[in-house]
Design an enzyme around this catalytic site. Sequence first.
Site, PDB file in Angstrom:
ATOM      1  N   LYS A  15       0.834  -1.211   0.000  1.00 25.09           N
ATOM      2  CA  LYS A  15       0.000   0.000   0.000  1.00 25.09           C
ATOM      3  C   LYS A  15       0.866   1.258   0.000  1.00 25.09           C
ATOM      4  O   LYS A  15       0.628   2.199  -0.772  1.00 25.09           O
ATOM      5  CB  LYS A  15      -0.940  -0.022   1.218  1.00 25.09           C
ATOM      6  N   THR A  16       1.871   1.290   0.871  1.00 25.99           N
ATOM      7  CA  THR A  16       2.769   2.451   0.925  1.00 25.99           C
ATOM      8  C   THR A  16       3.568   2.576  -0.367  1.00 25.99           C
ATOM      9  O   THR A  16       3.756   3.686  -0.897  1.00 25.99           O
ATOM     10  CB  THR A  16       3.723   2.329   2.128  1.00 25.99           C
ATOM     11  N   ASP A  66      -1.256   6.567   6.495  1.00 28.15           N
ATOM     12  CA  ASP A  66      -1.307   5.143   6.824  1.00 28.15           C
ATOM     13  C   ASP A  66      -2.191   4.951   8.066  1.00 28.15           C
ATOM     14  O   ASP A  66      -2.341   5.871   8.875  1.00 28.15           O
ATOM     15  CB  ASP A  66       0.104   4.625   7.092  1.00 28.15           C
ATOM     16  N   THR A 100      -5.766  -1.502   7.138  1.00 34.63           N
ATOM     17  CA  THR A 100      -5.938  -2.951   7.213  1.00 34.63           C
ATOM     18  C   THR A 100      -7.369  -3.290   7.625  1.00 34.63           C
ATOM     19  O   THR A 100      -7.748  -4.455   7.624  1.00 34.63           O
ATOM     20  CB  THR A 100      -4.958  -3.562   8.231  1.00 34.63           C
ATOM     21  N   ARG A 113       6.751  -7.946   1.761  1.00 31.11           N
ATOM     22  CA  ARG A 113       7.611  -7.458   2.845  1.00 31.11           C
ATOM     23  C   ARG A 113       8.245  -8.626   3.598  1.00 31.11           C
ATOM     24  O   ARG A 113       9.423  -8.584   3.957  1.00 31.11           O
ATOM     25  CB  ARG A 113       6.816  -6.581   3.807  1.00 31.11           C
TER      26      ARG A 113
END
Length: 341
Positions: free
Chosen positions: A68-69, A113, A162, A221
């Site tokens: 997302k980032t 975020d 999330t 990640r």
Amino acid sequence: MSRERVISGETVNIQDEAIQITLRPKTLDEYVGQQELRGKLKVALTAAKGRGDAIEHILFYGPPGLGKTTLAHIIANEMGSRIFTTAGPALQRTGDLMGILTNLNDGDVLFIDEIHRLSPMLEEFLYPAMEDFKVDFVVDKGAFAKVVNVPLKKFTLIGATTRAGMLSAPLRDRFGLFYHIDFYPPEELEEIVRRSARILECQLDSEACVAVSLRARGTPRIANRLLRRLRDYAQVKGDGTVDSAIALQALDAEGVDSAGLDNLDRRMLKVIIEYYKGGPVGIEALGATLNEEVDTLVDMVEPYLLKIGFVQRTQRGRMASTKAAEHLGLRISDANQQTLF
């Protein structure tokens, strides 16, 4: 309680985040996976650039660690704009948000975020900023209070969460584009791992790449973090080359099994199977039994177990599947077998 899980989709420390930044793709063409999302996003970006306009406000939602980032930074890069990043918990007062918004230029991107953790007061402050590109700021107090209307430049707000269900309906409705980011299949993770290995100058054979992709829980990640662990292990225990044998030894040393589960995952499943006879059991009861926060279980443990069919959510609580029991070498009581999927 768990600390810095190697298979956590969250950033575990500042150094971890710094390394992840070096591995991020810079453009949509470099971005691997999420084919449908990328196609839609490319159309939106091309159209906005063709009009010379800012792209609509965007909401990305899905489990942590899926990009997302990264996508927020790619959007800013593709639009040739600056990006300002913050997080919901970091914004406490309207003044904090006011300072950021008034410094944005036309086309700039504001990335928030964990946007679901904004306070209701800040959410309401954002409504006119997102819709009309202005904010109403209250000056002084009591009888001397007055509202100052402050115009803003036309910016793009990108939110990441999330827990999309925790966003209020008015805030959700002000996003023009909604994109769900799902777990990645192993073949896409293999491509990501190979790309990261080239950047890190890590010699990785194909079998080791497959081993990482299968245990990375569908999360880039985690795949990148495991790759770094394998690189360190190979440097100390071998000649620096990560082959299949070194990869399996390193992954076993990290406590990550063939299904991508770590100690906390296995503990949760064992508690459901052994202590609660396969379930159903409430998530609060599980948190208390495991001495873990409920948010940790819901955000960081449960999504992947649901994805691979090891856990099921029911109206009465969580249940473990026979598939999970077989993986752990356990057996669910016969009385519960018929209720399990």
